[in-house]
Scaffold this motif. Structure first.
Motif, PDB file in Angstrom:
ATOM      1  N   ILE A 140       0.844  -1.187   0.000  1.00  0.00           N
ATOM      2  CA  ILE A 140       0.000   0.000   0.000  1.00  0.00           C
ATOM      3  C   ILE A 140       0.884   1.244   0.000  1.00  0.00           C
ATOM      4  N   ARG A 141       0.338   2.345  -0.458  1.00  0.00           N
ATOM      5  CA  ARG A 141       1.124   3.571  -0.608  1.00  0.00           C
ATOM      6  C   ARG A 141       0.965   4.507   0.577  1.00  0.00           C
ATOM      7  N   ILE A 142       0.723   3.958   1.716  1.00  0.00           N
ATOM      8  CA  ILE A 142       0.588   4.758   2.935  1.00  0.00           C
ATOM      9  C   ILE A 142       1.773   4.422   3.829  1.00  0.00           C
ATOM     10  N   PRO A 143       2.556   5.399   4.236  1.00  0.00           N
ATOM     11  CA  PRO A 143       3.841   5.126   4.902  1.00  0.00           C
ATOM     12  C   PRO A 143       3.752   4.600   6.326  1.00  0.00           C
ATOM     13  N   SER A 144       2.669   4.868   7.041  1.00  0.00           N
ATOM     14  CA  SER A 144       2.624   4.468   8.446  1.00  0.00           C
ATOM     15  C   SER A 144       1.235   3.968   8.824  1.00  0.00           C
ATOM     16  N   CYS A 145       1.205   3.221   9.899  1.00  0.00           N
ATOM     17  CA  CYS A 145      -0.063   2.680  10.389  1.00  0.00           C
ATOM     18  C   CYS A 145      -0.976   3.799  10.885  1.00  0.00           C
ATOM     19  N   GLU A 146      -0.385   4.830  11.473  1.00  0.00           N
ATOM     20  CA  GLU A 146      -1.184   5.944  11.986  1.00  0.00           C
ATOM     21  C   GLU A 146      -1.940   6.646  10.860  1.00  0.00           C
ATOM     22  N   GLU A 147      -1.266   6.860   9.740  1.00  0.00           N
ATOM     23  CA  GLU A 147      -1.926   7.514   8.608  1.00  0.00           C
ATOM     24  C   GLU A 147      -3.023   6.627   8.023  1.00  0.00           C
ATOM     25  N   LEU A 148      -2.785   5.322   8.005  1.00  0.00           N
ATOM     26  CA  LEU A 148      -3.798   4.402   7.501  1.00  0.00           C
ATOM     27  C   LEU A 148      -5.042   4.428   8.386  1.00  0.00           C
ATOM     28  N   ILE A 149      -4.848   4.438   9.687  1.00  0.00           N
ATOM     29  CA  ILE A 149      -5.982   4.479  10.613  1.00  0.00           C
ATOM     30  C   ILE A 149      -6.748   5.787  10.461  1.00  0.00           C
ATOM     31  N   SER A 150      -6.019   6.874  10.287  1.00  0.00           N
ATOM     32  CA  SER A 150      -6.666   8.173  10.096  1.00  0.00           C
ATOM     33  C   SER A 150      -7.518   8.176   8.829  1.00  0.00           C
ATOM     34  N   LEU A 151      -6.983   7.586   7.768  1.00  0.00           N
ATOM     35  CA  LEU A 151      -7.718   7.524   6.508  1.00  0.00           C
ATOM     36  C   LEU A 151      -8.975   6.665   6.644  1.00  0.00           C
ATOM     37  N   LEU A 152      -8.825   5.504   7.257  1.00  0.00           N
ATOM     38  CA  LEU A 152      -9.967   4.600   7.411  1.00  0.00           C
ATOM     39  C   LEU A 152     -11.024   5.189   8.343  1.00  0.00           C
ATOM     40  N   SER A 153     -10.585   5.882   9.380  1.00  0.00           N
ATOM     41  CA  SER A 153     -11.525   6.481  10.330  1.00  0.00           C
ATOM     42  C   SER A 153     -12.384   7.552   9.675  1.00  0.00           C
ATOM     43  N   SER A 154     -11.845   8.181   8.646  1.00  0.00           N
ATOM     44  CA  SER A 154     -12.607   9.220   7.951  1.00  0.00           C
ATOM     45  C   SER A 154     -13.653   8.640   7.001  1.00  0.00           C
ATOM     46  N   ARG A 155     -13.578   7.319   6.781  1.00  0.00           N
ATOM     47  CA  ARG A 155     -14.473   6.699   5.801  1.00  0.00           C
ATOM     48  C   ARG A 155     -15.450   5.700   6.401  1.00  0.00           C
ATOM     49  N   THR A 156     -15.292   5.367   7.671  1.00  0.00           N
ATOM     50  CA  THR A 156     -16.195   4.395   8.283  1.00  0.00           C
ATOM     51  C   THR A 156     -16.343   4.681   9.769  1.00  0.00           C
ATOM     52  N   ASP A 157     -17.473   4.255  10.320  1.00  0.00           N
ATOM     53  CA  ASP A 157     -17.672   4.384  11.759  1.00  0.00           C
ATOM     54  C   ASP A 157     -17.483   3.041  12.464  1.00  0.00           C
ATOM     55  N   LEU A 158     -17.020   2.038  11.718  1.00  0.00           N
ATOM     56  CA  LEU A 158     -16.739   0.742  12.328  1.00  0.00           C
ATOM     57  C   LEU A 158     -15.465   0.827  13.162  1.00  0.00           C
ATOM     58  N   PRO A 159     -15.381   0.049  14.242  1.00  0.00           N
ATOM     59  CA  PRO A 159     -14.142   0.051  15.037  1.00  0.00           C
ATOM     60  C   PRO A 159     -12.978  -0.492  14.221  1.00  0.00           C
ATOM     61  N   ILE A 160     -11.822   0.112  14.365  1.00  0.00           N
ATOM     62  CA  ILE A 160     -10.635  -0.267  13.590  1.00  0.00           C
ATOM     63  C   ILE A 160      -9.603  -0.884  14.519  1.00  0.00           C
ATOM     64  N   ASN A 161      -9.131  -2.045  14.150  1.00  0.00           N
ATOM     65  CA  ASN A 161      -8.142  -2.765  14.953  1.00  0.00           C
ATOM     66  C   ASN A 161      -6.744  -2.327  14.525  1.00  0.00           C
ATOM     67  N   GLU A 162      -6.153  -1.449  15.316  1.00  0.00           N
ATOM     68  CA  GLU A 162      -4.839  -0.906  14.971  1.00  0.00           C
ATOM     69  C   GLU A 162      -3.766  -1.986  14.969  1.00  0.00           C
ATOM     70  N   VAL A 163      -3.847  -2.903  15.922  1.00  0.00           N
ATOM     71  CA  VAL A 163      -2.843  -3.970  16.016  1.00  0.00           C
ATOM     72  C   VAL A 163      -2.873  -4.849  14.768  1.00  0.00           C
ATOM     73  N   ALA A 164      -4.087  -5.216  14.333  1.00  0.00           N
ATOM     74  CA  ALA A 164      -4.220  -6.077  13.155  1.00  0.00           C
ATOM     75  C   ALA A 164      -3.672  -5.392  11.908  1.00  0.00           C
ATOM     76  N   LEU A 165      -3.984  -4.116  11.743  1.00  0.00           N
ATOM     77  CA  LEU A 165      -3.493  -3.386  10.572  1.00  0.00           C
ATOM     78  C   LEU A 165      -1.976  -3.266  10.588  1.00  0.00           C
ATOM     79  N   ASN A 166      -1.423  -3.053  11.761  1.00  0.00           N
ATOM     80  CA  ASN A 166       0.027  -2.913  11.861  1.00  0.00           C
ATOM     81  C   ASN A 166       0.738  -4.202  11.455  1.00  0.00           C
ATOM     82  N   TYR A 167       0.233  -5.333  11.946  1.00  0.00           N
ATOM     83  CA  TYR A 167       0.859  -6.605  11.597  1.00  0.00           C
ATOM     84  C   TYR A 167       0.594  -6.990  10.137  1.00  0.00           C
ATOM     85  N   GLU A 168      -0.567  -6.592   9.627  1.00  0.00           N
ATOM     86  CA  GLU A 168      -0.937  -6.974   8.261  1.00  0.00           C
ATOM     87  C   GLU A 168      -0.120  -6.227   7.216  1.00  0.00           C
ATOM     88  N   TYR A 169       0.122  -4.934   7.448  1.00  0.00           N
ATOM     89  CA  TYR A 169       0.696  -4.108   6.385  1.00  0.00           C
ATOM     90  C   TYR A 169       2.073  -3.511   6.702  1.00  0.00           C
TER      91      TYR A 169
END
Length: 325
Positions: A140-169
Motif C-alpha cells: 500500500i502507498r501509505i507510509p505508516s499505520c497511523e496515517e492508515l488508521i486516520s484515513l480509514l476512520s474518515s471513511r467508516t464508523d466501524l471500530p478499527i483494529n490498529e494492532v491487526a493493521l500494523n501486523y498486516e501491512y
C-alpha cells in the motif's frame, strides 16, 4: 462424471429420489452450524473481506451454470478468481477447492480434452503467479499505520483494529510469526481440538458423503474426486500462517457444502448417489440427525479467532435438558 457421461447414464434419476432430501439435510445442518453465512456478521468478522470473497465466488458459480460455452466459463472463473485475489489473497487458500471444482466441470470433467486440461492448468498457474505477486511484491502507498488508521476512520464508523493493521501491512513476516502465530500456539491448538470435537457431527456427515461419493465413482473417475478431496488441504497454510482460525473453520464448512451443491446441481452421479444414501439414512434414523442439528445449532457463530468458549455450548445443552427433565 455427470449423468450424460457416466457409466450409469442410462439410469434414471428416480434411482436417486432421496438425493434431494439428502441435499436439503446437508444444507439445513450447515445453516444451523457455527460456519453458516451469519458468522460473517459476528462482532469480530463484520467489516472483513471474507463476505466479498464469498459473494464473488457465488457469482462465478451462478454464472457458470448459465453459460454453455466451456471456454467462456474458463475465462469467467479465471477473471472472478483474479478479482477475488485482488480483494484478499486468502481467497486462494479458502476457496481453491471450489475453484478447482468449477474449472474441471467447465473443462468437461473426466472427459476433458488435452487442450482443455492444458488451458485449465495454465489458468490455475496464472492465478498462482498473481497470488505470489500480491502477497510478496505489492504494497500500500501509505507510509505508516497511523496515517492508515486516520484515513480509514474518515471513511467508516466501524471500530478499527490498529494492532491487526500494523501486523498486516507494516510488520515483517518474521515479526508477525513471532508475535502472533507462535505466541500462545498451544492455547490455540487446545481450542482448535475443542472446536473439532464440537463440530464432530458435521465431520462425520461430510466423511459419510465423501465416502459414498468415492464408493459410487468408477475406477476411471475416482482420481477426480480424490483430487477434489486433496484440494481441501489448501486450508492448511491459512491455519499455519495466521491466527484467525474461526474464519478459516467457517470458510471450510461453507466450501464443503457449496462443493457438494455444485456437483449435485450438475447431476453428478456419484454425488447424487451419496446424497440419496444420506436421505435414506435420515429416513431410517431421523433422531440421530435431529440430535446433530440440536448439537451444532446450540453453538454460537464463529468469531475471527476461534469458536466461542466450549462452556457456552454445554450451558446451552444443559438449558435444553432442563426443558424436559
Amino acid at each position: 462424471m455427470t449423468l450424460a457421461g457416466h457409466p450409469f447414464a442410462k439410469t434414471t434419476l428416480e434411482k436417486y429420489s432421496q438425493a434431494g432430501k439428502g441435499l436439503l439435510l446437508l444444507i439445513s445442518l450447515y445453516l444451523l452450524c457455527p460456519g453458516s453465512p451469519s458468522y460473517l456478521w459476528t462482532s469480530e468478522n463484520i467489516g472483513r473481506f471474507d463476505a466479498y470473497l464469498l459473494l464473488v465466488t457465488l457469482a462465478a458459480i451462478i454464472c457458470c451454470f448459465h453459460i454453455s460455452s466451456s471456454w467462456l466459463r474458463l475465462i469467467l472463473i479465471t477473471l472472478a478468481s483474479l478479482i477475488a485475489l485482488s480483494i484478499h489473497q486468502a481467497f486462494l487458500f479458502l476457496f481453491f477447492p471450489l475453484l478447482l471444482t468449477l474449472y474441471f466441470i467447465a473443462a468437461g470433467g473426466t472427459k476433458m480434452s488435452k487442450l482443455h486440461m492444458v488451458s485449465t492448468c495454465a489458468a490455475i498457474a496464472v492465478i498462482g503467479i498473481v497470488f505470489l505477486y500480491f502477497q510478496f511484491f505489492s504494497h500500500i502507498r501509505i507510509p505508516s499505520c497511523e496515517e492508515l488508521i486516520s484515513l480509514l476512520s474518515s471513511r467508516t464508523d466501524l471500530p478499527i483494529n490498529e494492532v491487526a493493521l500494523n501486523y498486516e501491512y507494516f510488520s515483517t513476516v518474521a515479526q508477525s510469526s513471532s508475535d502472533l502465530v507462535l505466541n500462545l500456539l498451544k492455547e490455540r491448538i487446545r481450542y482448535g481440538l475443542v472446536t473439532l470435537f464440537l463440530l464432530s457431527p458435521l465431520a462425520i456427515l461430510y466423511l459419510y458423503v465423501w465416502f459414498h461419493i468415492l464408493k459410487a465413482a468408477s475406477k476411471k473417475e475416482r482420481w477426480f474426486y480424490t483430487l477434489l478431496l486433496l484440494s481441501h488441504l489448501s486450508f492448511i497454510p491459512a491455519f499455519l500462517l495466521t491466527i484467525d482460525w474461526g474464519r478459516w473453520f467457517g470458510a471450510f464448512l461453507t466450501m464443503q457444502v457449496l462443493q457438494i451443491i455444485i456437483l449435485a446441481a450438475k447431476k453428478d452421479v456419484p454425488a447424487l448417489s451419496s446424497l440419496h444414501a444420506l436421505g435414506g439414512a435420515f429416513r431410517k434414523h431421523p433422531y440421530v440427525f435431529i440430535a446433530a442439528g440440536i448439537w451444532v445449532g446450540s453453538l454460537h457463530k464463529f468469531q475471527a479467532t476461534l469458536l466461542p468458549d466450549a462452556p457456552v455450548f454445554f450451558t446451552s445443552l444443559y438449558k435444553i435438558y432442563r426443558l424436559f427433565f
